[in-house]
Design a protein around this motif. Structure first.
Motif, PDB file in Angstrom:
ATOM      1  N   ARG A   1       0.797  -1.231   0.000  1.00 11.77           N
ATOM      2  CA  ARG A   1       0.000   0.000   0.000  1.00 11.77           C
ATOM      3  C   ARG A   1       0.831   1.282   0.000  1.00 11.77           C
ATOM      4  O   ARG A   1       0.285   2.368  -0.129  1.00 11.77           O
ATOM      5  CB  ARG A   1      -0.955   0.017   1.200  1.00 11.77           C
TER       6      ARG A   1
ATOM      7  N   ALA B   1       2.290   0.662  -4.286  1.00 12.10           N
ATOM      8  CA  ALA B   1       1.290   1.617  -4.753  1.00 12.10           C
ATOM      9  C   ALA B   1       1.927   2.835  -5.411  1.00 12.10           C
ATOM     10  O   ALA B   1       1.278   3.523  -6.206  1.00 12.10           O
ATOM     11  CB  ALA B   1       0.394   2.054  -3.589  1.00 12.10           C
TER      12      ALA B   1
ATOM     13  N   VAL C   1      -2.104  -4.313  -5.207  1.00 23.35           N
ATOM     14  CA  VAL C   1      -2.273  -3.363  -4.106  1.00 23.35           C
ATOM     15  C   VAL C   1      -3.611  -3.617  -3.404  1.00 23.35           C
ATOM     16  O   VAL C   1      -3.712  -3.510  -2.178  1.00 23.35           O
ATOM     17  CB  VAL C   1      -2.160  -1.916  -4.605  1.00 23.35           C
TER      18      VAL C   1
ATOM     19  N   SER D   1      -4.549  -4.129   0.524  1.00 24.18           N
ATOM     20  CA  SER D   1      -5.625  -3.441   1.251  1.00 24.18           C
ATOM     21  C   SER D   1      -6.530  -4.438   1.967  1.00 24.18           C
ATOM     22  O   SER D   1      -6.902  -4.248   3.139  1.00 24.18           O
ATOM     23  CB  SER D   1      -6.458  -2.604   0.269  1.00 24.18           C
TER      24      SER D   1
ATOM     25  N   ARG E   1      -5.663   4.264  -7.018  1.00 24.99           N
ATOM     26  CA  ARG E   1      -5.611   3.910  -5.604  1.00 24.99           C
ATOM     27  C   ARG E   1      -7.008   3.592  -5.065  1.00 24.99           C
ATOM     28  O   ARG E   1      -7.155   2.695  -4.219  1.00 24.99           O
ATOM     29  CB  ARG E   1      -4.955   5.032  -4.798  1.00 24.99           C
TER      30      ARG E   1
ATOM     31  N   PHE F   1      -8.095   1.966  -1.465  1.00 24.79           N
ATOM     32  CA  PHE F   1      -7.945   3.136  -0.602  1.00 24.79           C
ATOM     33  C   PHE F   1      -9.284   3.859  -0.515  1.00 24.79           C
ATOM     34  O   PHE F   1      -9.912   4.126  -1.547  1.00 24.79           O
ATOM     35  CB  PHE F   1      -6.893   4.093  -1.164  1.00 24.79           C
TER      36      PHE F   1
END
Length: 276
Positions: free
Chosen positions: A170, A174, A210, A214, A253, A258
């Motif tokens: 992350r 990322a 990614v 998460s 993202r 995110f």
């Protein structure tokens, strides 16, 4: 190469220990195939993983401090080859990061291991594509110096899966979501569509990687009874100040898991870092 390895954790360790690109790619492909075919019957392993150490590496590239790496533009073939080599090095490290996530953290759900085995296989394919493109420029992996920043973060987070999921996928991985679109645009402006096409594949698949970070970061937070947004902010402050900077690819993202509050936190920390 036939598999003679009895557990997924042993297979992951063998992939980590492989010290040539050819061996690492071959072992990764075999382990991923064995996992997909259900050959690792049990994912329960009460053995303690070995202390973290440098994974297997070829004699080259020479690893140096990031400040020692020369800045090169895309305008010359040599500069573009150096750029491709830098991205290939990131992907080579990412193979090991995925296998260490498998090897190091035990007693996780089966889906955790499925995610990171798939990531390892993807990263190996990315590296192979970039290496082949580098060879078209008359170079090979190892011809340029590189740095060890990705693995250093793995060492810092070896004690804690929660921190690993927060900070490697992350934060460090990322970062690729933020910078790759600009690289693709520059390459297409130079009519280097072959390299740009490879980066398009990598960008698309890194969103998925990614997102796995998460997902398992939040799972770890739930297990440990901590609030994910506050914990992420704390970890960013403790570990990631030197490597956290914008601008951020908000769309990618967001697709990678995110939420709006986390994106706002990134913006705030970046703005604070830029203050004189």
């Amino acid at each position: 190469m036939g598999s003679t390895i009895g557990s997924l954790f042993d297979a992951a360790r063998a992939c980590l220990d492989a010290d040539t690109p050819e061996d690492k790619l071959a072992r990764t492909a075999q382990a991923a195939a064995d996992f997909a075919e259900g050959k690792f019957a049990s994912l329960d392993d009460e053995r303690e993983p070995d202390p973290i150490r440098m994974p297997g590496r070829p004699a080259r590239p020479r690893l140096v401090h990031p400040r020692e790496l020369p800045r090169r533009g895309f305008g010359s073939n040599e500069g573009r080859a150096a750029f491709i080599h830098a991205v290939a090095h990131i992907e080579f490290n990412a193979i090991d990061l995925a296998w260490d996530a498998v090897y190091r953290f035990r007693q996780f759900p089966a889906d955790y291991y499925r995610d990171w085995v798939n990531v390892a296989a993807d990263e190996a394919r990315h590296f192979a594509m970039l290496r082949a493109r580098l060879q078209e420029f008359g170079h090979d992996y190892g011809d340029f110096d590189a740095h060890n920043g990705l693995w250093e973060m793995a060492e810092k987070t070896a004690h804690d899966a929660l921190a690993r999921m927060a900070l490697v996928p992350r934060v460090l991985e990322a970062r690729g979501l933020d910078v790759t679109p600009g690289m693709i645009e520059k390459l297409r402006a130079l009519s280097d569509d072959a390299t740009a096409d490879i980066l398009e594949v990598i960008l698309r698949e890194e969103v998925v990687h990614v997102a796995a970070g998460s997902r398992w970061f939040r799972w770890c937070c739930e297990v440990h009874g901590c609030e994910p947004r506050a914990k992420f902010r704390d970890l960013l402050t403790e570990y990631a100040r030197p490597v956290l900077y914008g601008p951020f690819n908000v769309e990618a993202r967001s697709a990678a898991g995110f939420d709006d509050e986390e994106l706002a936190t990134l913006q705030q920390l970046d703005a604070k870092a830029r203050q004189p």
